[in-house]
Write an enzyme that holds these catalytic residues in place. Structure first.
Site, mmCIF file in Angstrom:
data_model
loop_
_atom_site.group_PDB
_atom_site.id
_atom_site.type_symbol
_atom_site.label_atom_id
_atom_site.label_comp_id
_atom_site.label_asym_id
_atom_site.label_seq_id
_atom_site.Cartn_x
_atom_site.Cartn_y
_atom_site.Cartn_z
ATOM 1 N N LYS A 130 31.811 -15.669 10.820
ATOM 2 C CA LYS A 130 31.637 -16.666 9.720
ATOM 3 C C LYS A 130 30.281 -17.201 10.108
ATOM 4 C CE LYS A 130 35.866 -17.640 7.694
ATOM 5 N NZ LYS A 130 37.086 -16.587 8.526
ATOM 6 N N GLU A 165 34.599 -26.547 2.494
ATOM 7 C CA GLU A 165 36.086 -26.646 2.582
ATOM 8 C C GLU A 165 36.605 -25.710 3.651
ATOM 9 O OE1 GLU A 165 34.395 -24.439 0.492
ATOM 10 O OE2 GLU A 165 35.433 -22.639 1.437
ATOM 11 N N SER A 196 36.409 -8.528 13.352
ATOM 12 C CA SER A 196 35.884 -9.632 12.524
ATOM 13 C C SER A 196 36.034 -10.801 13.723
ATOM 14 C CB SER A 196 36.606 -9.755 11.403
ATOM 15 O OG SER A 196 37.772 -9.762 11.518
HETATM 16 C C1 LIG Z 1 38.128 -15.891 7.912
HETATM 17 C C2 LIG Z 1 38.191 -14.557 8.734
HETATM 18 C C3 LIG Z 1 38.640 -13.421 7.933
HETATM 19 C C4 LIG Z 1 38.642 -13.361 6.532
HETATM 20 O O1 LIG Z 1 37.551 -14.000 5.796
HETATM 21 P P1 LIG Z 1 36.463 -12.579 4.918
HETATM 22 O O2 LIG Z 1 35.506 -13.409 4.322
HETATM 23 O O3 LIG Z 1 37.460 -11.679 4.248
HETATM 24 O O4 LIG Z 1 35.976 -12.033 6.063
HETATM 25 C C5 LIG Z 1 38.724 -12.251 8.944
HETATM 26 N N1 LIG Z 1 38.590 -12.299 10.099
HETATM 27 C C6 LIG Z 1 38.378 -13.366 10.703
HETATM 28 C C7 LIG Z 1 38.118 -13.314 12.137
HETATM 29 C C8 LIG Z 1 38.126 -14.675 10.194
HETATM 30 O O5 LIG Z 1 38.014 -15.819 10.963
#
Ligand SMILES: *Cc1c(COP(=O)(O)O)cnc(C)c1O
Length: 413
Positions: free
Chosen positions: A99, A121, A388
């Site tokens: 993020k 938000e 992610s």
């Molecule tokens: C917020 C988040 C997501 C989901 O958000 P996307 O916009 O779909 O990437 C996925 N993995 C993690 C670790 C997150 O913090």
């Protein structure tokens, strides 16, 4: 890869009229249009400016930790007994997930646009923390709207944001969760539009946000492609990523979109199963509709009312999805599947024990689908997974689920 290339933003032109095929657009009140027009003009100019690129690239390297590595998960590969599993390690980025790529880029852009104030938000708090982090770094006041329900559930992230100097504004209206916090942030933005930038946290919302966030997250895929060629010996058979709003998925897919032979697989939250109605599989079970300013797939009832969603992972618990994903589904360039809570939990435990990595529960959805796919492929194939984020934020949820009987040994982890 060279030092200069690593972390530099990747430029693709904005889609005409903000449309991704039939999807996207700007379904907003008139009062929001001037702010969107201003952003749609300023963002491409800034992102194309070599000075801006160099400065953002330097921050991404020296402050955020780019490039993140792409790691061969040898023991997970052996467990699934097929294709090699490679993990693009966004969990190693500052604040623990992808993020920050977006938050840092948008706050840097806002400062260049002369904005003196940031609003955002947040649902689970991850985007709020990333935005508060970027605002601390750039000395901009930051107001994060958050449902009171979510503030209770994510008390630690509320504390983090406050320690970083942000104001967390409780939202008690409606269901007091992400949807209501988004409405409050938009209201704030439209009344302070001259001096305020609204940082959206995924590839959602009205044009130019889906394009802007994609551009800032594409660094994931560009790095990963280079790393696969240099270190894995070739391109992946399939790239797998979880999809909430869809930003980590679009980010990694972006590096491989023009490699026609590379398959793209998005993984949505199957919750308690699609048949149960308790899930967040927007592309799997929704149909086109308008939410938060864009036309995209949407979980809605027969009357067009947005449906409540469920996922064990807060970051995937969203009834909408970015418009580019709707286009990728419609064109067949990407395909989408769903992974249920219990499968994600099993993948969480497997990854912890076999690799010494605690994945975010969002990430665990991608790992579950990738593991299953790898088992069907030959040993010389490669599956690349968008790792992610890290799972420290999810320990309470995992321990509670284990205590309720979905423990680590249930699915052979
Ligand atoms: C917020 C988040 C997501 C989901 O958000 P996307 O916009 O779909 O990437 C996925 N993995 C993690 C670790 C997150 O913090």
């Amino acid at each position: 890869m060279t030092e200069v290339e690593a972390g530099a933003p990747v430029l693709v032109p904005p889609p005409p009229r903000g449309r991704f095929g039939a999807f996207g657009g700007q379904f907003v009140p008139e009062t929001v249009m001037p702010a969107l027009d201003e952003l749609a003009a300023a963002a491409p100019a800034a992102l194309a400016d070599p000075g801006f690129q160099a400065e953002l690239g330097r921050l991404l390297r020296t402050y955020a930790g780019r490039p993140t590595p792409t790691y061969f998960a040898e023991r997970l590969t052996a467990h699934h007994g097929g294709a090699q599993l490679w993990l693009k390690r966004e969990d190693l980025l500052h604040t623990g997930a992808h993020k920050l790529n977006n938050a840092l880029g948008q706050v840097f852009l806002a400062r260049r646009m002369g904005k003196r104030r940031i609003v955002a938000e947040t649902g689970a708090g991850q985007h709020g923390v990333a935005t508060a982090t970027a605002c601390a770094r750039f000395d901009l006041p930051c107001v994060v709207y958050m449902g009171v329900e979510d503030m209770e559930r994510q008390a630690m992230n509320v504390s983090r944001m406050r320690l970083l100097g942000a104001t967390v504004e409780p939202v008690a209206s409606g269901s007091a969760t992400l949807k209501d916090a988004t409405s409050a942030a938009i209201r704030d933005w439209t009344t302070h539009v001259a001096d305020t930038h609204y940082v959206i946290g995924s590839v959602v919302g009205p044009h130019p946000y889906p394009w802007l966030v994609r551009t800032l997250q594409a660094v994931i895929g560009v790095e990963a492609r280079r790393q696969m060629l240099a270190e894995a010996g070739g391109l992946p058979h399939t790239v797998v990523a979880c999809v909430g709003g869809g930003s980590n998925a679009i980010g990694i897919f972006a590096g491989f979109l023009s490699d026609g032979g590379v398959r793209l697989l998005g993984v949505e939250a199957g919750g308690l199963g699609l048949a149960s109605g308790h899930h967040a599989a927007t592309l799997g079970a929704g149909r086109p509709g308008v939410l938060h300013g864009a036309l995209s797939f949407l979980l809605q009832d027969a009357d067009g009312q947005v449906q409540p969603t469920h996922s064990i992972s807060a970051g995937l618990d969203y009834p909408g999805v970015g418009p580019e994903h709707s286009q990728l589904k419609a064109s067949g360039r990407a395909s989408y599947t769903a992974v249920e809570d219990r499968q994600a939990l099993a993948a969480f435990h497997r990854c912890a024990r076999l690799e010494g990595l605690l994945p975010a529960l969002e990430t665990a959805h991608a790992l579950a689908a990738a593991g299953e796919l790898a088992g069907t492929l030959p040993a010389d194939a490669r599956v690349l997974v968008s790792f992610s984020g890290r799972g420290d934020k999810d320990l309470d949820t995992v321990l509670a689920a284990d205590a309720a009987g979905a423990g680590p040994d249930r699915e052979g982890a």
